[in-house]
Motif scaffolding. Structure first.
Motif, PDB file in Angstrom:
ATOM      1  N   THR A 246       0.829  -1.206   0.000  1.00  0.00           N
ATOM      2  CA  THR A 246       0.000   0.000   0.000  1.00  0.00           C
ATOM      3  C   THR A 246       0.861   1.253   0.000  1.00  0.00           C
ATOM      4  N   ARG A 247       1.865   1.270   0.859  1.00  0.00           N
ATOM      5  CA  ARG A 247       2.755   2.435   0.927  1.00  0.00           C
ATOM      6  C   ARG A 247       3.481   2.656  -0.393  1.00  0.00           C
ATOM      7  N   ARG A 248       3.872   1.562  -1.043  1.00  0.00           N
ATOM      8  CA  ARG A 248       4.638   1.683  -2.284  1.00  0.00           C
ATOM      9  C   ARG A 248       3.823   2.305  -3.411  1.00  0.00           C
ATOM     10  N   HIS A 249       2.519   2.032  -3.443  1.00  0.00           N
ATOM     11  CA  HIS A 249       1.705   2.474  -4.577  1.00  0.00           C
ATOM     12  C   HIS A 249       0.809   3.670  -4.266  1.00  0.00           C
ATOM     13  N   ALA A 250       0.808   4.151  -3.028  1.00  0.00           N
ATOM     14  CA  ALA A 250       0.010   5.341  -2.719  1.00  0.00           C
ATOM     15  C   ALA A 250       0.494   6.510  -3.560  1.00  0.00           C
ATOM     16  N   ALA A 251      -0.444   7.310  -4.054  1.00  0.00           N
ATOM     17  CA  ALA A 251      -0.100   8.361  -5.007  1.00  0.00           C
ATOM     18  C   ALA A 251       0.569   9.561  -4.355  1.00  0.00           C
ATOM     19  N   ALA A 252       0.305   9.794  -3.065  1.00  0.00           N
ATOM     20  CA  ALA A 252       0.871  10.970  -2.403  1.00  0.00           C
ATOM     21  C   ALA A 252       0.831  10.759  -0.905  1.00  0.00           C
ATOM     22  N   PRO A 253       1.794  11.311  -0.175  1.00  0.00           N
ATOM     23  CA  PRO A 253       1.703  11.267   1.291  1.00  0.00           C
ATOM     24  C   PRO A 253       0.575  12.160   1.773  1.00  0.00           C
ATOM     25  N   THR A 254      -0.039  11.782   2.867  1.00  0.00           N
ATOM     26  CA  THR A 254      -1.154  12.559   3.415  1.00  0.00           C
ATOM     27  C   THR A 254      -0.844  12.959   4.838  1.00  0.00           C
ATOM     28  N   PRO A 255      -1.473  14.024   5.318  1.00  0.00           N
ATOM     29  CA  PRO A 255      -1.260  14.396   6.718  1.00  0.00           C
ATOM     30  C   PRO A 255      -1.873  13.372   7.650  1.00  0.00           C
ATOM     31  N   GLY A 256      -1.325  13.271   8.849  1.00  0.00           N
ATOM     32  CA  GLY A 256      -1.875  12.353   9.841  1.00  0.00           C
ATOM     33  C   GLY A 256      -3.269  12.783  10.231  1.00  0.00           C
ATOM     34  N   ARG A 257      -4.009  11.856  10.804  1.00  0.00           N
ATOM     35  CA  ARG A 257      -5.382  12.157  11.230  1.00  0.00           C
ATOM     36  C   ARG A 257      -5.324  12.896  12.551  1.00  0.00           C
ATOM     37  N   ARG A 258      -5.135  14.195  12.456  1.00  0.00           N
ATOM     38  CA  ARG A 258      -4.884  14.995  13.644  1.00  0.00           C
ATOM     39  C   ARG A 258      -6.151  15.690  14.089  1.00  0.00           C
ATOM     40  N   ARG A 259      -6.285  15.792  15.406  1.00  0.00           N
ATOM     41  CA  ARG A 259      -7.465  16.465  15.958  1.00  0.00           C
ATOM     42  C   ARG A 259      -7.004  17.516  16.951  1.00  0.00           C
ATOM     43  N   HIS A 260      -7.480  18.742  16.789  1.00  0.00           N
ATOM     44  CA  HIS A 260      -7.161  19.799  17.737  1.00  0.00           C
ATOM     45  C   HIS A 260      -8.275  19.833  18.779  1.00  0.00           C
ATOM     46  N   GLU A 261      -8.009  19.239  19.936  1.00  0.00           N
ATOM     47  CA  GLU A 261      -9.031  19.107  20.973  1.00  0.00           C
ATOM     48  C   GLU A 261      -9.245  20.424  21.710  1.00  0.00           C
ATOM     49  N   ASP A 262     -10.402  20.552  22.336  1.00  0.00           N
ATOM     50  CA  ASP A 262     -10.601  21.617  23.298  1.00  0.00           C
ATOM     51  C   ASP A 262      -9.717  21.346  24.519  1.00  0.00           C
ATOM     52  N   ALA A 263      -9.630  22.315  25.393  1.00  0.00           N
ATOM     53  CA  ALA A 263      -8.835  22.132  26.608  1.00  0.00           C
ATOM     54  C   ALA A 263      -9.412  20.979  27.426  1.00  0.00           C
ATOM     55  N   PRO A 264      -8.544  20.208  28.101  1.00  0.00           N
ATOM     56  CA  PRO A 264      -9.048  19.107  28.934  1.00  0.00           C
ATOM     57  C   PRO A 264     -10.035  19.599  29.980  1.00  0.00           C
ATOM     58  N   ALA A 265     -11.038  18.772  30.284  1.00  0.00           N
ATOM     59  CA  ALA A 265     -12.034  19.140  31.306  1.00  0.00           C
ATOM     60  C   ALA A 265     -11.386  19.155  32.685  1.00  0.00           C
ATOM     61  N   ASP A 266     -11.958  19.938  33.572  1.00  0.00           N
ATOM     62  CA  ASP A 266     -11.457  19.986  34.947  1.00  0.00           C
ATOM     63  C   ASP A 266     -11.649  18.626  35.616  1.00  0.00           C
ATOM     64  N   GLU A 267     -10.730  18.275  36.511  1.00  0.00           N
ATOM     65  CA  GLU A 267     -10.828  17.014  37.230  1.00  0.00           C
ATOM     66  C   GLU A 267     -11.925  17.088  38.296  1.00  0.00           C
ATOM     67  N   PRO A 268     -12.489  15.947  38.682  1.00  0.00           N
ATOM     68  CA  PRO A 268     -13.498  15.951  39.751  1.00  0.00           C
ATOM     69  C   PRO A 268     -12.876  16.355  41.081  1.00  0.00           C
ATOM     70  N   GLY A 269     -13.708  16.721  42.038  1.00  0.00           N
ATOM     71  CA  GLY A 269     -13.230  17.213  43.327  1.00  0.00           C
ATOM     72  C   GLY A 269     -12.609  16.149  44.208  1.00  0.00           C
ATOM     73  N   VAL A 270     -12.966  14.867  43.989  1.00  0.00           N
ATOM     74  CA  VAL A 270     -12.375  13.779  44.777  1.00  0.00           C
ATOM     75  C   VAL A 270     -11.548  12.910  43.839  1.00  0.00           C
ATOM     76  N   PRO A 271     -10.495  12.269  44.340  1.00  0.00           N
ATOM     77  CA  PRO A 271      -9.675  11.414  43.457  1.00  0.00           C
ATOM     78  C   PRO A 271     -10.508  10.257  42.908  1.00  0.00           C
ATOM     79  N   THR A 272     -10.611  10.196  41.601  1.00  0.00           N
ATOM     80  CA  THR A 272     -11.493   9.224  40.951  1.00  0.00           C
ATOM     81  C   THR A 272     -10.745   8.499  39.841  1.00  0.00           C
ATOM     82  N   LEU A 273     -10.836   7.193  39.856  1.00  0.00           N
ATOM     83  CA  LEU A 273     -10.289   6.366  38.787  1.00  0.00           C
ATOM     84  C   LEU A 273     -11.414   5.949  37.850  1.00  0.00           C
ATOM     85  N   VAL A 274     -11.146   6.015  36.555  1.00  0.00           N
ATOM     86  CA  VAL A 274     -12.108   5.559  35.551  1.00  0.00           C
ATOM     87  C   VAL A 274     -11.557   4.291  34.912  1.00  0.00           C
ATOM     88  N   TRP A 275     -12.344   3.236  34.940  1.00  0.00           N
ATOM     89  CA  TRP A 275     -11.995   1.975  34.288  1.00  0.00           C
ATOM     90  C   TRP A 275     -12.916   1.800  33.099  1.00  0.00           C
TER      91      TRP A 275
END
Length: 483
Positions: A246-275
């Protein structure tokens, strides 16, 4: 332009937002005509495409029972056997990888002639070829000597991987890949096979976005899958050589699938683990419960939110009983399926993945994009995805998992530093937001280099149906008269 988006089912909408990455690409380039071609798993219902603005959606099941049909006639079978032998030799014989591409295209051409490729790949003739070449002296058997059961399993999996070669997508009509100006492969892997065939048959160029991360995910899945070593080695050889072709025959390099996220959300008030994971033995929620009991002994205010649906009958009740016996039932919430992955990550101070067989690399990357620090057991592709931007612990070791969680919960500065590093790593390597302007330029550049087929007499004009030079030449007589 007429553009074919080729992807496996999970890559259209698995990422955040309606329609996922493909949806944002289609919405951002409304001047082009898009059709979606999806490879679907057979073990669960097809998810909705979730992408608006498409001219059509075409689907092909990749697993389960092979398509019905008769095998090739005796004379044509010789061609099938020769092409399949060349493919198998490319997979298992060192130094013969150059035959991989030609074998693929020969099998695709034979299949188009009589629709007998699926039946041939599932036949005893193909099994005997695979067994003979795989057990030839000099074949790569570093992962173990193949047995008869390995031959049968590997032949079945190869048949599934090669199903796109038999897809009814290669005509030149409005719904065929031969009538498109460009193929855009999202994710790489087997989704690249139709693009390679369309290029070979009709000269249609293609580009690939995300070949590396997709191959990483497939490698991690097969490395942890419950196949014997020889089968895993054969499948990984197929995927790696497909990625190289696939890499050998691709016609052109493309940019990575990049996402510009919003700022991370504030953490909760108590120490919390998410599983996060299905409530089933493979994702080992009991490991998280035992580790959290150790965390709670050190941090009495700590909380645990477990997101995931019940993957085995009665397993939710079993996990609730385990939490009760450990004395942590009041601090554990079995939250079920979250509204969205982003909402799940935002509800915790750190994210934990505790599976003992494999992780979903895209879920790991999505958690990293949230800016939360990530702890994961070292299975599958976790090391490749997290890199130095997360904490890895041995599987089935509650003390090690508890120690990593405590280290993060007690140190907000380290937690923020790892979360920021993981977010940057995920944006750079596994992000999902394309730079729409960059793709617009790539599409137009390729259209100028690879003009599509001339419009048929009496047919409506199609974008880029003739090269630019044609219209310049056609305009010259009118310009001369005007002068």
């Amino acid at each position: 332009m007429r553009i074919a988006l080729l992807t496996e089912s999970g890559h259209t909408g698995a990422q955040r937002g309606e329609g996922g990455w493909c949806g944002r690409l289609v919405d951002g380039l409304p001047e082009h005509e898009f059709r979606l071609y999806r490879l679907l798993p057979a073990d669960r219902p097809a998810p909705p495409a979730g992408v608006g603005g498409l001219r059509g959606v075409h689907e092909l099941p990749m697993g389960g029972r092979r398509p019905a049909g008769r095998g090739p006639a005796a004379l044509r079978r010789r061609g099938y056997l020769k092409a399949y032998e060349e493919l198998v030799r490319a997979l298992v014989m060192p130094g013969e990888q150059d035959g991989f591409g030609s074998a693929l295209y020969r099998l695709a051409a034979l299949g188009r002639g009589d629709d007998a490729l699926p039946a041939f790949l599932g036949s005893g003739h193909a099994h005997r070829v695979l067994e003979r070449i795989w057990q030839t002296p000099g074949a790569d058997t570093a992962a173990g000597e193949p047995q008869v059961c390995d031959v049968l399993v590997a032949a079945d999996l190869l048949e599934q991987c090669l199903r796109p070669l038999s897809a009814p997508w290669y005509g030149t009509g409005p719904a065929g890949l031969g009538g498109t100006d460009l193929c855009h492969v999202v994710g790489g892997g087997p989704a690249a096979l139709p693009a390679l065939v369309a290029r070979e048959l009709h000269g249609v160029p293609f580009v690939v976005t995300g070949n590396g991360p997709h191959l990483l995910a497939r490698d991690g899945g097969h490395r942890a899958a419950r196949y014997r070593g020889p089968v895993r080695a054969l499948l990984l050889s197929f995927l790696r050589q497909l990625a190289e072709e696939t890499r050998r025959h691709a016609a052109a390099p493309t940019p990575g699938r990049r996402r510009h996220e919003d700022a991370p959300a504030d953490e909760p008030g108590v120490p919390t683990l998410v599983w996060a994971g299905a409530l089933e033995p493979g994702h080992d929620p009991e490991l998280m419960l035992h580790a959290f009991a150790l965390v709670r002994a050190e941090l009495p205010d700590a909380r645990l939110a477990m997101y995931g649906e019940e993957g085995a009958p009665g397993y939710l009740a079993h996990c609730e009983a385990v939490a009760g016996r450990l004395g942590i039932a009041d601090a554990v919430e079995f939250a079920g399926r979250p509204e969205s992955p982003a909402a799940a990550w935002a509800s915790g101070s750190a994210v934990v993945f505790g599976a003992h067989d494999r992780h979903a690399p895209r879920l790991l990357a999505d958690a990293m994009l949230s800016g939360r620090a990530v702890v994961a057991t070292e299975t599958g592709a976790a090391r490749e995805v997290l890199g130095p931007a997360g904490l890895l612990v041995p599987p089935r070791n509650p003390r090690a998992l508890a120690g990593a969680c405590l280290a993060l919960l007690r140190d907000p500065e380290r937690r923020a530093r790892l979360g920021g590093a993981g977010r940057l790593r995920a944006q750079e390597r596994f992000g999902v937001e394309p730079t729409v302007g960059a793709f617009r330029e790539i599409y137009l550049e390729l259209a100028s280099r690879y003009p599509a087929f001339p419009a048929r007499p009496g047919a409506p004009a199609q974008p880029f149906a003739r090269p630019a030079e044609y219209w310049v030449a056609a305009a010259r007589p009118a310009l001369a008269e005007a002068v």
